[in-house]
Enzyme design. Structure first.
Site, mmCIF file in Angstrom:
data_model
loop_
_atom_site.group_PDB
_atom_site.id
_atom_site.type_symbol
_atom_site.label_atom_id
_atom_site.label_comp_id
_atom_site.label_asym_id
_atom_site.label_seq_id
_atom_site.Cartn_x
_atom_site.Cartn_y
_atom_site.Cartn_z
ATOM 1 N N CYS A 24 -4.798 5.773 16.148
ATOM 2 C CA CYS A 24 -4.927 6.725 15.038
ATOM 3 C C CYS A 24 -6.061 6.345 14.092
ATOM 4 C CB CYS A 24 -3.625 6.787 14.250
ATOM 5 S SG CYS A 24 -2.205 7.393 15.180
ATOM 6 N N GLU A 76 2.778 7.924 8.805
ATOM 7 C CA GLU A 76 1.380 7.624 9.141
ATOM 8 C C GLU A 76 1.077 8.498 10.338
ATOM 9 O OE1 GLU A 76 -1.544 6.672 11.302
ATOM 10 O OE2 GLU A 76 -0.576 4.725 11.637
#
Length: 454
Positions: free
Chosen positions: A273, A239
């Site tokens: 993020c 990720e």
């Protein structure tokens, strides 16, 4: 820390005031084989243990951690710069993840494959058994280290894997304390923790005997691990970065847009993020939305994360704040207007609003800003908004704000992102829809997958 040969000793300092919080010994490259050997030695018994036995040990660790939540949250806030309520929420969530993964691991089972769907297989019986991968390396970032440790490690442990956690480089101490508790409840070698620089991390992720790597971090980190592990063809779970976009249509509830934008973008002081990092706004409401953002953000002053009423803490370090300032200046040089914000003070970076960001500016494409910056780009229609939103390789999350839910959902379906949200008002309140892709079968992980380089 793992009892292995150590390299340099590193100091850990509070980003708010530079106070020395502790020291950690970095793993030496030559010690990596010993770490892997210890993990592989522990694997057979742990993998063969009854699911209920593994679950009981993990739940016992969760019980101990539950009694330490407030203490760990204060340490986490001090070490990471995350404001106290967010740090407390993260630690509590990590304990909940440990519990949930333990319970799901208790019930993990195989399945009966539908062999009768194939000609000639009507009388076959095929059992699909779920077995551990083996030794899993979990690479943890600085922004949500306690939570992500449990998302990765607890899920892997619950189904019989053994885990080596690579601690976050800037703020390893709280995560290390959590793992110390976990390790006390598990057989020796089942979970290990290491603090490693780039060469040692690459050596660990590419070491023979490691069966899988799960990493949350930057695109560069993902590329480095992928390159190092490529010859071994082992499973990799990444990720990575995200330059999320929020499309704001002309009919959107601007108060709600501002509220949601602040809630997401100020999380971990702008270092998340999955946060929205680009506001793509219809021309008819762009000026008003910009004014509302400035009004809402002007009172938000970065301060000590443990201060009463703090809304924003420092970035993880002064170098990060300087990098964000450079990115802001690049946007201004490209034609954006800085209508709120100022130069950083050490690691402290004040909320910044960039108005009228030109479509060619890097911040609207692949230049992800990891700080509390709100770039506003103006568009004339939905097609232009969708094209600009999708024009990035960092396609982790996106959103559409509109009063017209069917139109918003149709637009969201054309967003080439791993996850999207669509929000619209109804007669009883606001209605939100969410979609996500999944590519990694972890017990209690969210459905999650970025697109392209995310």
């Amino acid at each position: 820390m793992s009892a292995v040969v150590a390299g340099d000793v590193r100091q850990v300092r509070a980003p708010a005031d530079g106070e020395l919080l502790g020291e950690v010994a970095a793993l030496a490259v030559q010690a990596v084989p010993e770490v892997v050997f210890t993990a592989r030695r522990a694997l057979p018994d742990w993998a063969a243990a009854a699911p209920h036995a593994r679950a009981d040990l993990l739940l016992a660790a969760a019980d101990e951690l539950a009694g330490m939540v407030e203490e760990l949250a204060v340490r986490h806030a001090r070490e990471s710069g995350k404001i106290a309520p967010q740090a407390l929420h993260e630690v509590r969530g990590a304990v909940a993840l440990l519990r949930r993964n333990a319970e799901l691991g208790r019930m993990a089972a195989g399945e009966l494959a539908p062999t009768g769907s194939l000609p000639g297989g009507e009388r076959d019986i095929t059992l699909v058994e779920r077995v551990p991968l083996g030794v899993v390396v979990a690479v943890i970032p600085f922004n949500f280290p306690v939570e992500l440790t449990m998302e990765k490690a607890a899920a892997a442990l619950a189904v019989g894997n053994v885990v080596v956690v690579k601690l976050p480089p800037q703020n390893p101490l709280t995560t290390a304390a959590v793992l110390d508790v976990l390790a006390r409840h598990l057989p020796s070698g089942v979970v290990q923790q290491v603090y490693a620089d780039v060469p040692a991390s690459a050596a660990l992720c590419s070491a023979p005997g490691v069966d899988a790597v799960s990493l949350t971090g930057s695109v560069a980190a993902g590329q480095a691990v992928a390159a190092a592990a490529a010859p071994l063809l082992r499973p990799l779970h990444f990720e990575l970065g995200g330059n999320g976009a929020a499309i704001v249509r002309a009919d959107a509830d601007l108060e709600h847009v501002v509220s949601e934008s602040l809630r997401g973008r100020l999380l971990m002081n702008g270092q998340a993020c999955a946060a929205t990092k680009r506001l793509i706004v219809h021309r008819s409401v762009a000026a008003e939305l910009t004014e509302r953002l400035v009004a809402a953000l002007a009172p938000v002053i970065p301060t000590d994360p443990l201060a009463e009423g703090a809304l924003l803490g420092p970035l993880i370090d002064a170098a990060s704040a300087a990098r964000v300032e450079t990115q802001v200046q690049w946007a201004v040089d490209a034609g954006a207007r800085r209508v709120l914000g100022r130069a950083p003070d050490g690691a402290f970076f004040a909320p910044t609003v960039l108005a009228d960001v030109p479509h060619q500016a890097a911040v609207l494409h692949d230049d992800e800003i990891f700080g509390p910056v709100f770039p506003v780009a103006v568009v004339d229609d939905d097609e232009q908004a969708l094209a600009l939103a999708n024009d990035t390789r960092l396609r982790l999350t996106a959103a559409v704000f509109s009063a017209d839910l069917p139109t918003a959902l149709a637009m969201a379906g054309r967003l080439d992102f791993g996850e999207w949200w669509s929000t619209a008002p109804t007669t009883t309140g606001r209605r939100s829809c969410r979609s996500a892709a999944s590519t990694w079968p972890e017990p209690a992980a969210r459905a999650w997958a970025g697109r392209s380089r995310s």
